[in-house]
Design an enzyme around this catalytic site. Structure first.
Site, PDB file in Angstrom:
ATOM      1  N   LYS A 174      -1.913  -4.887  15.812  1.00  6.69           N
ATOM      2  CA  LYS A 174      -2.413  -3.702  15.139  1.00  6.69           C
ATOM      3  C   LYS A 174      -3.272  -2.796  16.208  1.00  6.69           C
ATOM      4  CE  LYS A 174      -1.838  -2.015  11.801  1.00  6.69           C
ATOM      5  NZ  LYS A 174      -0.603  -1.120  10.923  1.00  6.69           N
ATOM      6  N   THR A 204      12.140  -5.328   4.661  1.00  8.85           N
ATOM      7  CA  THR A 204      12.092  -6.676   4.955  1.00  8.85           C
ATOM      8  C   THR A 204      11.742  -7.445   3.645  1.00  8.85           C
ATOM      9  OG1 THR A 204       9.640  -6.425   5.294  1.00  8.85           O
ATOM     10  CG2 THR A 204      10.935  -6.055   7.164  1.00  8.85           C
ATOM     11  N   ILE A 230       0.803  -1.306   0.002  1.00 10.09           N
ATOM     12  CA  ILE A 230      -0.055  -0.028  -0.162  1.00 10.09           C
ATOM     13  C   ILE A 230       0.998   1.401  -0.161  1.00 10.09           C
ATOM     14  CG2 ILE A 230      -2.024   1.154   1.131  1.00 10.09           C
ATOM     15  CD1 ILE A 230      -2.713  -1.522   2.306  1.00 10.09           C
ATOM     16  N   ARG A 249     -14.654 -11.650   3.384  1.00  7.26           N
ATOM     17  CA  ARG A 249     -13.851 -10.059   3.741  1.00  7.26           C
ATOM     18  C   ARG A 249     -14.669  -9.345   2.841  1.00  7.26           C
ATOM     19  NH1 ARG A 249     -12.284 -13.194   6.810  1.00  7.26           N
ATOM     20  NH2 ARG A 249     -10.214 -13.833   7.405  1.00  7.26           N
ATOM     21  N   TYR A 291      -1.411 -10.802  14.739  1.00  9.44           N
ATOM     22  CA  TYR A 291      -1.375  -9.590  13.810  1.00  9.44           C
ATOM     23  C   TYR A 291      -2.289  -8.564  14.251  1.00  9.44           C
ATOM     24  CZ  TYR A 291      -2.431  -6.613   9.828  1.00  9.44           C
ATOM     25  OH  TYR A 291      -2.746  -5.618   8.911  1.00  9.44           O
ATOM     26  N   THR A 342      -6.269  -1.531  10.304  1.00 12.44           N
ATOM     27  CA  THR A 342      -7.093  -2.475   9.697  1.00 12.44           C
ATOM     28  C   THR A 342      -8.333  -2.885  10.213  1.00 12.44           C
ATOM     29  OG1 THR A 342      -6.910  -5.038   9.437  1.00 12.44           O
ATOM     30  CG2 THR A 342      -5.747  -4.244  10.951  1.00 12.44           C
ATOM     31  N   ASP A 343      -9.488  -3.499   9.687  1.00  7.56           N
ATOM     32  CA  ASP A 343     -10.790  -3.670   9.926  1.00  7.56           C
ATOM     33  C   ASP A 343     -10.637  -5.124  11.027  1.00  7.56           C
ATOM     34  OD1 ASP A 343     -10.465  -5.722   8.036  1.00  7.56           O
ATOM     35  OD2 ASP A 343     -12.157  -5.128   7.232  1.00  7.56           O
ATOM     36  N   GLU A 344      -9.355  -5.769  10.865  1.00 16.91           N
ATOM     37  CA  GLU A 344      -9.278  -6.906  11.760  1.00 16.91           C
ATOM     38  C   GLU A 344      -9.221  -6.775  13.019  1.00 16.91           C
ATOM     39  OE1 GLU A 344      -6.680 -10.053   9.967  1.00 16.91           O
ATOM     40  OE2 GLU A 344      -6.749  -9.067   7.938  1.00 16.91           O
TER      41      GLU A 344
HETATM   42  P1  NAD Z   1       3.623  -4.917   3.561  1.00 17.34           P
HETATM   43  O1  NAD Z   1       3.715  -6.319   4.260  1.00 17.34           O
HETATM   44  O2  NAD Z   1       3.198  -5.131   2.050  1.00 17.34           O
HETATM   45  O3  NAD Z   1       4.341  -3.927   3.346  1.00 17.34           O
HETATM   46  C1  NAD Z   1       5.017  -3.591   4.745  1.00 17.34           C
HETATM   47  C2  NAD Z   1       6.164  -2.575   4.691  1.00 17.34           C
HETATM   48  O4  NAD Z   1       6.747  -2.216   5.815  1.00 17.34           O
HETATM   49  C3  NAD Z   1       7.245  -3.346   3.732  1.00 17.34           C
HETATM   50  O5  NAD Z   1       8.147  -2.378   2.798  1.00 17.34           O
HETATM   51  C4  NAD Z   1       8.419  -3.556   4.879  1.00 17.34           C
HETATM   52  O6  NAD Z   1       9.875  -3.501   4.442  1.00 17.34           O
HETATM   53  C5  NAD Z   1       8.102  -2.188   5.911  1.00 17.34           C
HETATM   54  N1  NAD Z   1       8.437  -2.559   7.224  1.00 17.34           N
HETATM   55  C6  NAD Z   1       8.342  -3.947   7.922  1.00 17.34           C
HETATM   56  N2  NAD Z   1       8.970  -3.720   9.254  1.00 17.34           N
HETATM   57  C7  NAD Z   1       9.301  -2.480   9.339  1.00 17.34           C
HETATM   58  C8  NAD Z   1      10.273  -1.829  10.144  1.00 17.34           C
HETATM   59  N3  NAD Z   1      10.587  -2.316  11.456  1.00 17.34           N
HETATM   60  N4  NAD Z   1      10.908  -0.401   9.874  1.00 17.34           N
HETATM   61  C9  NAD Z   1      10.643   0.134   8.735  1.00 17.34           C
HETATM   62  N5  NAD Z   1       9.882  -0.462   7.834  1.00 17.34           N
HETATM   63  C10 NAD Z   1       9.360  -1.780   7.705  1.00 17.34           C
HETATM   64  O7  NAD Z   1       2.217  -4.121   4.089  1.00 17.34           O
HETATM   65  P2  NAD Z   1       1.073  -3.504   3.314  1.00 17.34           P
HETATM   66  O8  NAD Z   1      -0.297  -4.635   2.942  1.00 17.34           O
HETATM   67  O9  NAD Z   1       1.451  -2.544   2.263  1.00 17.34           O
HETATM   68  O10 NAD Z   1       0.131  -2.740   4.803  1.00 17.34           O
HETATM   69  C11 NAD Z   1       0.559  -1.535   5.077  1.00 17.34           C
HETATM   70  C12 NAD Z   1      -0.265  -1.248   6.220  1.00 17.34           C
HETATM   71  O11 NAD Z   1      -1.587  -1.067   5.971  1.00 17.34           O
HETATM   72  C13 NAD Z   1       0.328  -1.989   7.429  1.00 17.34           C
HETATM   73  O12 NAD Z   1      -0.042  -1.212   8.495  1.00 17.34           O
HETATM   74  C14 NAD Z   1      -1.121  -2.903   7.394  1.00 17.34           C
HETATM   75  O13 NAD Z   1      -1.538  -3.209   8.616  1.00 17.34           O
HETATM   76  C15 NAD Z   1      -2.459  -2.117   6.974  1.00 17.34           C
HETATM   77  N6  NAD Z   1      -3.400  -2.407   6.245  1.00 17.34           N
HETATM   78  C16 NAD Z   1      -3.205  -3.530   5.073  1.00 17.34           C
HETATM   79  C17 NAD Z   1      -4.293  -3.990   4.644  1.00 17.34           C
HETATM   80  C18 NAD Z   1      -4.127  -4.967   3.493  1.00 17.34           C
HETATM   81  O14 NAD Z   1      -4.910  -5.542   3.078  1.00 17.34           O
HETATM   82  N7  NAD Z   1      -2.845  -5.276   2.942  1.00 17.34           N
HETATM   83  C19 NAD Z   1      -5.614  -3.760   4.943  1.00 17.34           C
HETATM   84  C20 NAD Z   1      -5.772  -2.791   5.749  1.00 17.34           C
HETATM   85  C21 NAD Z   1      -4.717  -2.211   6.567  1.00 17.34           C
HETATM   86  P1  TYD Z   2      -5.344 -13.005   3.314  1.00 22.53           P
HETATM   87  O1  TYD Z   2      -4.693 -12.402   1.954  1.00 22.53           O
HETATM   88  O2  TYD Z   2      -3.818 -13.616   4.237  1.00 22.53           O
HETATM   89  O3  TYD Z   2      -5.526 -11.518   4.420  1.00 22.53           O
HETATM   90  P2  TYD Z   2      -6.089 -11.647   5.770  1.00 22.53           P
HETATM   91  O4  TYD Z   2      -6.059 -12.876   6.428  1.00 22.53           O
HETATM   92  O5  TYD Z   2      -5.423 -10.506   6.455  1.00 22.53           O
HETATM   93  O6  TYD Z   2      -7.732 -11.282   5.677  1.00 22.53           O
HETATM   94  O7  TYD Z   2      -6.376 -13.769   3.406  1.00 22.53           O
HETATM   95  C1  TYD Z   2      -7.764 -13.559   3.106  1.00 22.53           C
HETATM   96  C2  TYD Z   2      -8.671 -14.484   3.247  1.00 22.53           C
HETATM   97  O8  TYD Z   2      -8.098 -15.745   2.345  1.00 22.53           O
HETATM   98  C3  TYD Z   2      -8.515 -15.335   4.491  1.00 22.53           C
HETATM   99  O9  TYD Z   2      -9.984 -15.687   4.868  1.00 22.53           O
HETATM  100  C4  TYD Z   2      -7.616 -16.319   4.734  1.00 22.53           C
HETATM  101  C5  TYD Z   2      -7.809 -16.735   3.041  1.00 22.53           C
HETATM  102  N1  TYD Z   2      -6.778 -17.652   2.442  1.00 22.53           N
HETATM  103  C6  TYD Z   2      -6.887 -18.734   2.012  1.00 22.53           C
HETATM  104  O10 TYD Z   2      -7.955 -19.443   1.922  1.00 22.53           O
HETATM  105  N2  TYD Z   2      -5.906 -19.587   1.365  1.00 22.53           N
HETATM  106  C7  TYD Z   2      -4.626 -18.934   1.279  1.00 22.53           C
HETATM  107  O11 TYD Z   2      -3.582 -19.548   0.828  1.00 22.53           O
HETATM  108  C8  TYD Z   2      -4.571 -17.436   1.974  1.00 22.53           C
HETATM  109  C9  TYD Z   2      -3.186 -16.818   1.931  1.00 22.53           C
HETATM  110  C10 TYD Z   2      -5.628 -16.884   2.246  1.00 22.53           C
END
Ligand code: NAD
Ligand code: TYD
Length: 353
Positions: A161, A37, A13, A221, A157, A131-133
């Site tokens: 959060k 990472t 994101i 979801r 996780y 996150t909504d989680e």
């Molecule tokens: P991601 O896992 O793709 O990226 C995380 C980034 O943070 C990476 O670039 C990583 O290198 C960096 N990072 C991790 N640990 C670090 C540290 N100690 N210091 C500096 N950088 C560090 O994550 P994402 O999916 O882009 O999510 C971004 C944010 O949005 C998170 O806070 C997550 O909780 C939140 N979020 C994600 C989703 C989703 O569906 N992906 C939904 C709602 C909220």
């Molecule tokens: P994920 O993308 O890991 O997001 P989150 O657990 O944060 O919602 O998973 C989305 C949904 O898909 C979740 O209900 C778990 C399911 N899932 C599978 O069924 N198979 C998989 O291999 C993965 C990664 C997720």
């Protein structure tokens, strides 16, 4: 010119948001702090290497010295805090890393902002991406999550959060730090690391590998196209009220099996010569995730009514764009897939399921 510190800007994101901010605004200078990472990829932003409004710093948000020196060197006006450990399955294997980054890291950033901004809060903002989680799991009859829903996280996780959200709120109540929080549903789109459901399914399907569905696949979801998340954050940054929380979502709630089936039919359409057609034959049910949340749904009335935001993409249009993006970026995906740590994770998570 505002100087904004973006943490985790090389992740999914974060890199989409940096692209968005530099595309739609010319009054921001971005400092991107990322530890790179397994989830961070500098190449996501390689096209900004010579952009004077963009500066990358390789560092850890838990490292107080690095964070404090960024605040004093760059005169940070705003913080948008994305950096986190984000994968539920990894949090089940290694919860302490989640506590360190998500809780301690957020604390270090808040403290640096408080010390640097003193009592002069005008023009400053700390926006925390969550996150909504954190709200836990809904039964089929429960109303959607909203800003007043009590926290009830179920995975390491979401618990980490939730803890970070509480810390951000506490800095507002105790110190008056100008903060906002957004709790968003599942994102999908370009640059998502292929360990999450949607890119994993695309990546496996085009290679003819099994598509692992946890349990019965009827978990629900809410899904949001990542650019819609970026536009919501942009509005909150400009018009959000300090101390407020905003729920963000895509207004659609398919089951996991529905979303995977939709991906396989988009692939059937886009890859008419694939030997793996129909791709749905690759679907395999595997052992469920422990503590797996059954259903999420999110009410977006507040951000819609107060800031005029709504998602632009529907699920089909967003999924199609996403599948096309991955098909056009096979080199990006192959590089990520070849990362040794990633193959070890895949082995640990899937072989004995
Ligand atoms: P991601 O896992 O793709 O990226 C995380 C980034 O943070 C990476 O670039 C990583 O290198 C960096 N990072 C991790 N640990 C670090 C540290 N100690 N210091 C500096 N950088 C560090 O994550 P994402 O999916 O882009 O999510 C971004 C944010 O949005 C998170 O806070 C997550 O909780 C939140 N979020 C994600 C989703 C989703 O569906 N992906 C939904 C709602 C909220
Ligand atoms: P994920 O993308 O890991 O997001 P989150 O657990 O944060 O919602 O998973 C989305 C949904 O898909 C979740 O209900 C778990 C399911 N899932 C599978 O069924 N198979 C998989 O291999 C993965 C990664 C997720």
């Amino acid at each position: 010119m505002n100087t904004v510190l973006i943490t985790g800007g090389c992740g999914f994101i974060g890199s989409n948001f940096i692209n968005y901010l530099l595309k739609y605004h010319d009054d921001f200078r971005i400092i991107n702090l990322d530890a790179l990472t397994y989830a961070g990829n500098k190449n996501n932003l390689a096209h900004f290497e010579h952009e004077s409004r963009y500066h990358f710093i390789h560092g850890d948000i838990c490292d107080e010295q690095t964070v404090n020196s960024i605040f004093s060197t760059y005169n940070i006006d705003q913080v948008i805090h994305f950096a986190a450990e984000t994968h539920v399955d990894r949090s089940i294997m290694d919860p302490l890393q989640f506590l360190r980054t998500n809780v301690l890291g957020t604390g270090v950033l808040l403290e640096a902002a408080r010390r640097s901004w003193g009592n002069k809060f005008s023009g400053h903002r700390f926006h925390h991406i969550s996150t909504d989680e954190v709200f836990g799991s809904l039964s089929s009859k429960d109303p959607a999550f909203n800003e007043a829903t009590p926290y009830s996280p179920n995975s390491p996780y979401s618990a980490s959060k939730a803890a970070s959200d509480h810390l951000v709120r506490a800095y507002f109540t105790t110190y008056g730090l100008p903060v906002t929080i957004s709790n968003c549903s599942n994102n999908y789109g370009p640059f998502q690391f292929p360990e999450k459901l949607i890119p994993l399914m695309i990546s496996n399907a085009i290679q003819g590998k099994p598509l692992p569905i946890y349990g019965d696949g009827k978990q629900i979801r809410d899904w949001l196209y990542v650019e819609d998340h970026c536009s919501a954050i942009d509005l909150i940054l400009q018009y959000g009220k300090n101390g407020e929380t905003y729920c963000i979502g895509g207004n659609n709630q398919p089951t996991n099996i529905e979303i995977v089936t939709q991906i396989t039919s988009i692939l059937d359409e886009l890859l008419p010569k694939s030997p793996y057609r129909p791709h749905a034959q690759l679907i395999q049910h595997v052992t469920d995730r422990p503590g797996h949340d059954r259903r999420y749904d999110i009410n977006i009335s507040k951000i819609h009514n107060e800031l005029g935001w709504s998602p632009h993409e529907n699920l089909y249009s967003g999924l199609k764009k996403t599948v096309i993006w991955y098909l056009e970026h096979l080199t990006w995906m192959n590089e990520v897939n070849q990362n040794q740590g990633f193959s070890e994770f895949l082995k640990a998570n899937y072989t004995s399921r």
